[in-house]
Design a protein around this motif. Sequence first.
Motif, short mmCIF file in Angstrom:
data_model
loop_
_atom_site.label_atom_id
_atom_site.label_comp_id
_atom_site.label_asym_id
_atom_site.label_seq_id
_atom_site.Cartn_x
_atom_site.Cartn_y
_atom_site.Cartn_z
N VAL A 40 45.68 29.27 35.14
CA VAL A 40 44.22 28.93 34.58
C VAL A 40 43.28 28.69 35.97
O VAL A 40 43.86 28.48 36.96
N LEU A 41 42.19 28.99 36.47
CA LEU A 41 40.95 28.85 37.00
C LEU A 41 40.17 28.05 37.03
O LEU A 41 39.73 27.45 36.02
N MET A 42 40.37 26.80 38.13
CA MET A 42 39.79 25.14 37.81
C MET A 42 38.59 25.57 39.33
O MET A 42 39.24 26.42 40.44
N VAL A 43 37.81 24.73 38.89
CA VAL A 43 36.62 24.94 40.24
C VAL A 43 35.64 23.88 40.00
O VAL A 43 36.03 23.04 39.52
N LYS A 44 35.10 23.13 41.58
CA LYS A 44 35.53 22.11 41.73
C LYS A 44 33.67 22.39 43.21
O LYS A 44 34.15 23.51 43.62
N GLN A 45 33.21 21.59 42.22
CA GLN A 45 31.24 21.79 43.12
C GLN A 45 31.57 21.10 44.26
O GLN A 45 31.36 19.38 43.76
N VAL A 46 31.59 20.84 45.74
CA VAL A 46 31.37 19.82 46.38
C VAL A 46 29.49 19.20 47.18
O VAL A 46 28.40 20.54 47.19
N SER A 47 29.84 18.68 46.43
CA SER A 47 28.64 17.33 47.73
C SER A 47 28.06 18.05 48.87
O SER A 47 29.20 17.31 49.13
N HIS A 48 27.21 18.52 49.42
CA HIS A 48 26.77 17.88 50.53
C HIS A 48 25.43 16.94 51.19
O HIS A 48 25.15 16.89 52.08
N LEU A 101 46.26 16.29 37.93
CA LEU A 101 45.87 15.43 39.48
C LEU A 101 44.67 16.61 39.88
O LEU A 101 43.60 16.22 40.16
N TYR A 102 44.56 18.06 39.88
CA TYR A 102 43.58 18.61 39.57
C TYR A 102 42.09 18.43 39.15
O TYR A 102 40.89 18.71 39.71
N THR A 103 42.27 18.27 37.95
CA THR A 103 40.77 17.61 37.05
C THR A 103 40.53 15.55 37.54
O THR A 103 39.73 15.93 37.55
N ASN A 104 41.43 15.20 37.48
CA ASN A 104 41.24 13.74 37.84
C ASN A 104 40.55 13.45 39.94
O ASN A 104 39.86 13.21 40.35
N ALA A 105 40.23 15.07 40.49
CA ALA A 105 40.44 15.73 41.81
C ALA A 105 38.69 16.31 40.94
O ALA A 105 37.60 15.93 42.42
N GLY A 106 38.18 16.23 40.48
CA GLY A 106 37.08 17.34 40.68
C GLY A 106 36.91 18.39 39.67
O GLY A 106 36.26 18.74 39.64
N TYR A 107 38.78 19.03 39.47
CA TYR A 107 38.23 20.45 38.87
C TYR A 107 38.32 20.33 37.84
O TYR A 107 38.38 19.56 37.16
N LYS A 108 37.45 21.19 37.63
CA LYS A 108 36.77 21.87 35.88
C LYS A 108 37.30 23.40 35.35
O LYS A 108 37.83 24.51 36.17
N LEU A 109 38.09 23.25 34.37
CA LEU A 109 38.69 24.73 34.53
C LEU A 109 37.42 25.40 33.56
O LEU A 109 36.46 25.53 32.62
N VAL A 110 37.72 27.14 34.26
CA VAL A 110 36.51 27.75 33.91
C VAL A 110 37.06 29.27 33.57
O VAL A 110 36.14 29.64 32.23
N SER A 111 38.50 29.24 33.01
CA SER A 111 39.24 30.80 32.83
C SER A 111 40.34 30.23 33.05
O SER A 111 40.53 29.86 33.54
N ALA A 112 41.25 32.15 31.80
CA ALA A 112 42.86 31.73 31.95
C ALA A 112 42.67 33.13 32.20
O ALA A 112 42.26 33.38 31.39
N TYR A 163 31.92 33.41 38.67
CA TYR A 163 32.04 31.95 37.76
C TYR A 163 31.14 30.59 38.68
O TYR A 163 31.39 29.18 38.80
N LEU A 164 30.74 31.23 40.24
CA LEU A 164 29.85 30.49 41.17
C LEU A 164 28.78 30.22 40.90
O LEU A 164 28.53 31.17 41.62
#
Length: 266
Positions: free
Chosen positions: A255-263, A229-240, A171-172
Amino acid sequence: MAQCQWQLDSQKQISWKCRVSINRVTRICCFPKRLKIAECCRGTYTSFPLPLTTTRRSMEEVKSQRSDEYEMNDLWKVRRVIESEEEMMEVAAIQADAFYEQEMMEVYSNDFFFQFFKVEQFSNLYYRLKHYAPDRYTCLVAEAASSDEEEQHLVGVIDATVNEDKDILQYLPLATKYIYISGIAVLTKFRRQKVATALLKACDALARFWGIEYLVLKAYEDDFGARKLYTNAGYKLVSADAPSKTRWIPERRQVLMVKQVSHEST
């Protein structure tokens, strides 16, 4: 039912192994050497002094660790845990209070199983800090930003571990590793005061520091508060999780949640 036994290793140090059966589920936990739980098999509990040479720190080292901060706002500051017995026990107590299944207390008349669970949390933290490289695992802790350092107490914790699970890497895009977020816990009286938000922001800073692009966590599908909480922090649901194959043993889906961090900025 609890059964504990001790054994001596080649250096004649005590190592505990406990087998606990709760609701027909058996868990086996191995505690650090020299951890002493008096009268464990009788269902009573006493304090457990733990002289760990690996966790002794000079005052200079403690101050250095306190300055290792990843998030700071008007209310909370987040830093790496200090590898001292006292602070590690504080972390274990917070996580045990958050994750311990309260229904166990309804079955058993004393707090032995809660205390056992707390020691297990301590054992897990001790093992990770001792055996994981400092750029592969860390425990972050939150404390009040304005409190006197001598009277400072932890209010929340979170674990961050570098992982390479192929089932998640699918998923990444183009990633070879990610930071898995777990063990997030906040003391009851400090919940809904942005402690968890500060902990999650600190994980963003940690990802930039480690040069890792993705943060990953799991949440229960029906825990809408945590998911918000996680959605507001920028995490997106990708699978369950797939539906349970049996109707006799109901399981809470995750559910699996993912956030892409800007560098681009630090």
